[in-house]
Design an enzyme around this catalytic site. Structure first.
Site, PDB file in Angstrom:
ATOM      1  N   GLY A 198      28.589 -11.278 -14.559  1.00  0.00           N
ATOM      2  CA  GLY A 198      29.829 -10.977 -15.273  1.00  0.00           C
ATOM      3  C   GLY A 198      29.597 -10.161 -16.533  1.00  0.00           C
ATOM      4  N   CYS A 199      28.557 -10.495 -17.274  1.00  0.00           N
ATOM      5  CA  CYS A 199      28.266  -9.794 -18.527  1.00  0.00           C
ATOM      6  C   CYS A 199      27.806  -8.359 -18.251  1.00  0.00           C
ATOM      7  CB  CYS A 199      27.228 -10.563 -19.332  1.00  0.00           C
ATOM      8  SG  CYS A 199      27.815 -12.216 -19.775  1.00  0.00           S
ATOM      9  N   THR A 200      27.075  -8.187 -17.166  1.00  0.00           N
ATOM     10  CA  THR A 200      26.638  -6.846 -16.776  1.00  0.00           C
ATOM     11  C   THR A 200      27.852  -6.012 -16.386  1.00  0.00           C
ATOM     12  OG1 THR A 200      24.482  -7.661 -16.060  1.00  0.00           O
ATOM     13  CG2 THR A 200      25.195  -5.537 -15.165  1.00  0.00           C
TER      14      THR A 200
ATOM     15  N   GLY B   3      29.897  -5.063 -19.551  1.00  0.00           N
ATOM     16  CA  GLY B   3      29.224  -3.999 -20.304  1.00  0.00           C
ATOM     17  C   GLY B   3      29.308  -2.657 -19.599  1.00  0.00           C
TER      18      GLY B   3
END
Length: 155
Positions: A45-47, A50
């Site tokens: 999710g964070c990738t 970003g």
């Protein structure tokens, strides 16, 4: 300590950032600033979040908006994550949770049946004078960047 609220000025802080820098709100004077808090480098999710900011960087630049990602990861982790994903914005390391506390983004979460403290995905938009003008809490990655751009275009 109470969390920052809409209409308040961004608190002064200084944190280590990628590129061997130390950044503070004053470094972005005259620009809008989007601080986005995310749980952990190199997670799906964070990738994706970003990458969505990266892929829309020109739209943010046209709208005079700088972006900073914030998590509790180390500078070493941030440098690798930024390089691997080719992020055109800096990542701040908030290992002592100084900024996370100011923005009240540390929450108890259930992970594999256990309660753990972690960052609740959240974003905060400041105007050119450093005043908080919009916030998103409990962010879902899908469509978040479009939501932020929509708010910016309405200003």
């Amino acid at each position: 300590m109470t969390a920052i609220a809409i209409g308040q000025t961004i608190p002064d802080f200084e944190l280590p950032a990628t590129g061997d820098k130390t950044l503070s709100p004053g470094d972005f004077e005259g620009k809008k600033l989007l601080l986005y808090f995310y749980p952990k480098d190199n997670t799906p999710g964070c990738t994706q979040e970003g990458q969505a900011f990266r892929d829309n960087i020109e739209a943010f630049e046209r709208l005079n908006t700088a972006i900073l990602g914030v998590s509790r990861d180390s500078m070493r982790m941030h440098e690798g994550f930024k390089c691997k994903q080719n992020f055109p914005f800096d990542l701040l390391s908030d290992q002592d949770e100084q900024l996370c506390q100011l923005f009240d983004v540390i929450k108890l979460k259930n992970m594999y049946g256990k309660q753990v403290r972690g960052i609740e995905r959240s974003s905060f938009l400041f105007d050119e004078k450093g005043v908080l003008i919009h916030e998103w809490r409990k962010v879902k990655v899908k469509d978040h960047v479009q939501d932020v751009l929509h708010v910016l275009q309405q200003l």
